[in-house]
Motif scaffolding. Structure first.
Motif, PDB file in Angstrom:
ATOM      1  N   ILE A  14       0.836  -1.201   0.000  1.00 53.72           N
ATOM      2  CA  ILE A  14       0.000   0.000   0.000  1.00 53.72           C
ATOM      3  C   ILE A  14       0.869   1.249   0.000  1.00 53.72           C
ATOM      4  N   GLU A  15       1.864   1.284   0.888  1.00 55.48           N
ATOM      5  CA  GLU A  15       2.742   2.453   0.949  1.00 55.48           C
ATOM      6  C   GLU A  15       3.566   2.577  -0.319  1.00 55.48           C
ATOM      7  N   GLY A  16       4.042   1.443  -0.843  1.00 54.67           N
ATOM      8  CA  GLY A  16       4.793   1.477  -2.090  1.00 54.67           C
ATOM      9  C   GLY A  16       3.971   2.008  -3.244  1.00 54.67           C
ATOM     10  N   ALA A  17       2.698   1.632  -3.293  1.00 57.38           N
ATOM     11  CA  ALA A  17       1.819   2.149  -4.334  1.00 57.38           C
ATOM     12  C   ALA A  17       1.664   3.665  -4.205  1.00 57.38           C
ATOM     13  N   ARG A  18       1.491   4.132  -2.972  1.00 57.02           N
ATOM     14  CA  ARG A  18       1.390   5.587  -2.761  1.00 57.02           C
ATOM     15  C   ARG A  18       2.643   6.298  -3.272  1.00 57.02           C
ATOM     16  N   ILE A  19       3.806   5.787  -2.888  1.00 56.01           N
ATOM     17  CA  ILE A  19       5.068   6.410  -3.288  1.00 56.01           C
ATOM     18  C   ILE A  19       5.201   6.430  -4.803  1.00 56.01           C
ATOM     19  N   ALA A  20       4.806   5.335  -5.445  1.00 53.92           N
ATOM     20  CA  ALA A  20       4.945   5.208  -6.894  1.00 53.92           C
ATOM     21  C   ALA A  20       3.839   5.923  -7.662  1.00 53.92           C
ATOM     22  N   GLY A  21       2.852   6.440  -6.958  1.00 56.41           N
ATOM     23  CA  GLY A  21       1.753   7.132  -7.619  1.00 56.41           C
ATOM     24  C   GLY A  21       0.754   6.194  -8.273  1.00 56.41           C
ATOM     25  N   VAL A  22       0.665   4.960  -7.775  1.00 59.81           N
ATOM     26  CA  VAL A  22      -0.300   3.989  -8.299  1.00 59.81           C
ATOM     27  C   VAL A  22      -1.535   4.007  -7.410  1.00 59.81           C
ATOM     28  N   ARG A  23      -2.673   4.373  -7.980  1.00 60.56           N
ATOM     29  CA  ARG A  23      -3.876   4.517  -7.162  1.00 60.56           C
ATOM     30  C   ARG A  23      -4.720   3.250  -7.105  1.00 60.56           C
ATOM     31  N   ARG A  24      -4.722   2.463  -8.153  1.00 62.24           N
ATOM     32  CA  ARG A  24      -5.609   1.286  -8.203  1.00 62.24           C
ATOM     33  C   ARG A  24      -4.973   0.108  -7.481  1.00 62.24           C
ATOM     34  N   PHE A  25      -5.725  -0.501  -6.563  1.00 61.86           N
ATOM     35  CA  PHE A  25      -5.156  -1.552  -5.714  1.00 61.86           C
ATOM     36  C   PHE A  25      -6.250  -2.580  -5.434  1.00 61.86           C
ATOM     37  N   VAL A  26      -5.968  -3.828  -5.785  1.00 63.81           N
ATOM     38  CA  VAL A  26      -6.896  -4.931  -5.529  1.00 63.81           C
ATOM     39  C   VAL A  26      -6.220  -5.911  -4.579  1.00 63.81           C
ATOM     40  N   GLN A  27      -6.929  -6.302  -3.533  1.00 64.05           N
ATOM     41  CA  GLN A  27      -6.346  -7.188  -2.526  1.00 64.05           C
ATOM     42  C   GLN A  27      -7.160  -8.471  -2.399  1.00 64.05           C
ATOM     43  N   VAL A  28      -6.434  -9.600  -2.368  1.00 63.20           N
ATOM     44  CA  VAL A  28      -7.065 -10.886  -2.125  1.00 63.20           C
ATOM     45  C   VAL A  28      -7.025 -11.155  -0.629  1.00 63.20           C
ATOM     46  N   SER A  29      -8.188 -11.293  -0.029  1.00 61.68           N
ATOM     47  CA  SER A  29      -8.301 -11.532   1.405  1.00 61.68           C
ATOM     48  C   SER A  29      -8.933 -12.910   1.623  1.00 61.68           C
ATOM     49  N   ALA A  30      -9.823 -13.046   2.570  1.00 59.47           N
ATOM     50  CA  ALA A  30     -10.492 -14.316   2.843  1.00 59.47           C
ATOM     51  C   ALA A  30     -11.855 -14.047   3.458  1.00 59.47           C
ATOM     52  N   ILE A  31     -12.809 -14.875   3.124  1.00 60.76           N
ATOM     53  CA  ILE A  31     -14.172 -14.687   3.605  1.00 60.76           C
ATOM     54  C   ILE A  31     -14.222 -14.804   5.138  1.00 60.76           C
ATOM     55  N   GLY A  32     -14.994 -13.923   5.755  1.00 66.02           N
ATOM     56  CA  GLY A  32     -15.293 -14.052   7.175  1.00 66.02           C
ATOM     57  C   GLY A  32     -14.240 -13.556   8.142  1.00 66.02           C
ATOM     58  N   VAL A  33     -13.204 -12.859   7.655  1.00 66.09           N
ATOM     59  CA  VAL A  33     -12.129 -12.505   8.585  1.00 66.09           C
ATOM     60  C   VAL A  33     -12.516 -11.402   9.573  1.00 66.09           C
ATOM     61  N   ASP A  34     -13.649 -10.740   9.363  1.00 65.24           N
ATOM     62  CA  ASP A  34     -14.109  -9.739  10.334  1.00 65.24           C
ATOM     63  C   ASP A  34     -14.897 -10.364  11.486  1.00 65.24           C
ATOM     64  N   LEU A  35     -15.250 -11.626  11.361  1.00 64.41           N
ATOM     65  CA  LEU A  35     -16.076 -12.260  12.376  1.00 64.41           C
ATOM     66  C   LEU A  35     -15.236 -12.661  13.589  1.00 64.41           C
ATOM     67  N   PRO A  36     -15.823 -12.631  14.798  1.00 58.90           N
ATOM     68  CA  PRO A  36     -15.081 -13.061  15.990  1.00 58.90           C
ATOM     69  C   PRO A  36     -14.654 -14.521  15.874  1.00 58.90           C
ATOM     70  N   LEU A  37     -13.488 -14.817  16.426  1.00 57.66           N
ATOM     71  CA  LEU A  37     -12.980 -16.184  16.415  1.00 57.66           C
ATOM     72  C   LEU A  37     -13.305 -16.889  17.731  1.00 57.66           C
ATOM     73  N   PRO A  38     -13.624 -18.170  17.698  1.00 57.28           N
ATOM     74  CA  PRO A  38     -13.839 -18.914  18.943  1.00 57.28           C
ATOM     75  C   PRO A  38     -12.581 -18.916  19.798  1.00 57.28           C
ATOM     76  N   GLU A  39     -12.761 -19.038  21.097  1.00 58.53           N
ATOM     77  CA  GLU A  39     -11.619 -19.002  22.013  1.00 58.53           C
ATOM     78  C   GLU A  39     -10.621 -20.127  21.751  1.00 58.53           C
ATOM     79  N   ASP A  40     -11.102 -21.254  21.248  1.00 57.89           N
ATOM     80  CA  ASP A  40     -10.213 -22.389  21.022  1.00 57.89           C
ATOM     81  C   ASP A  40      -9.620 -22.428  19.609  1.00 57.89           C
ATOM     82  N   THR A  41      -9.658 -21.308  18.909  1.00 61.67           N
ATOM     83  CA  THR A  41      -9.096 -21.250  17.558  1.00 61.67           C
ATOM     84  C   THR A  41      -7.602 -21.549  17.584  1.00 61.67           C
ATOM     85  N   ASP A  42      -7.167 -22.368  16.633  1.00 63.67           N
ATOM     86  CA  ASP A  42      -5.741 -22.669  16.477  1.00 63.67           C
ATOM     87  C   ASP A  42      -4.940 -21.385  16.326  1.00 63.67           C
ATOM     88  N   ASP A  43      -3.761 -21.315  16.952  1.00 63.39           N
ATOM     89  CA  ASP A  43      -2.955 -20.093  16.958  1.00 63.39           C
ATOM     90  C   ASP A  43      -2.555 -19.660  15.551  1.00 63.39           C
TER      91      ASP A  43
END
Length: 217
Positions: free
Chosen positions: A98-127
């Motif tokens: 993201i910072e490199g894009a700003r420095i280089a003057g590149v505005r368009r940025f697409v990121q591959v993330s993962a479904i559900g990462v905003d949801l709370p995790l159970p306490e016993d979730t693997d580290d």
């Protein structure tokens, strides 16, 4: 035609994406750490540039983005149990992109993330899984706040099945699977059409033709 840099340029989604973008006459810069991967990306039509996501800083990212019109962050820390790499690649690699894009003057940025990462995790979730989810979540927050022309794609469980060409795409969809080839096709459609700026979409296999799904999401 535009020139698109892919961070994590030898990843499984990235290799599909190179072919998808070249089919639409876009130039592709595949950013790789290992010289042994050069032929793989070049055979698909990309130009290889060296980038060590973990060791190099944002200025180095900006340098390899030179001459590019868009950046795709498709890197990941891999399937092993190294918690540190989840942060170093999935989060810090995104922040430096993201910072490199700003420095280089590149505005368009697409990121591959993962479904559900905003949801709370159970306490016993693997580290390791917790580290991965938190890294993706925080990287998405940073991109949404970056001021860039961003799009975040959050696929469900990735498979190596052949592309179906039909998906379910939206702000929040039920969990499911999706072929890596269809994820790449959605990214290519977004970049080619200019759709999805300022949008974050979940992505799984569905019944809607891919181009229609992107246009209507």
């Amino acid at each position: 035609m535009s020139t698109i840099a892919i961070v994590g340029g030898h990843g499984q989604i990235a290799l599909h994406l190179i072919e998808q973008l070249r089919a639409r006459d876009h130039d592709v810069v595949a950013l790789i750490r290992n010289d042994a991967h050069t032929s793989d990306v070049e055979q698909r039509g990309a130009t290889a540039r060296r980038l060590d996501i973990e060791q190099q800083d944002a200025d180095a990212f900006a340098s390899v983005f030179d001459g590019c019109d868009a950046v795709v962050f498709a890197a990941g820390g891999g399937p092993d149990g190294n918690i540190g790499r989840k942060r170093a690649v999935d989060l810090e690699g995104s922040l430096k992109s993201i910072e490199g894009a700003r420095i280089a003057g590149v505005r368009r940025f697409v990121q591959v993330s993962a479904i559900g990462v905003d949801l709370p995790l159970p306490e016993d979730t693997d580290d390791v899984w917790r580290a991965y989810v938190e890294a993706k979540r925080d990287a998405d927050v940073a991109l949404r706040e970056s001021g860039l022309d961003w799009t975040i794609i959050r696929p469900g469980r990735l498979t190596d099945d052949p592309a179906r060409g039909s998906v379910t795409l939206g702000d929040s969809v039920a969990r499911g699977e999706v072929p890596r080839a269809d994820v790449a096709a959605v990214i290519a459609e977004v970049l080619h059409t200019g759709a999805g700026i300022g949008r974050q979409w979940d992505l799984v296999t569905g019944e809607t033709p891919l181009d229609e799904a992107v246009a209507s999401a």
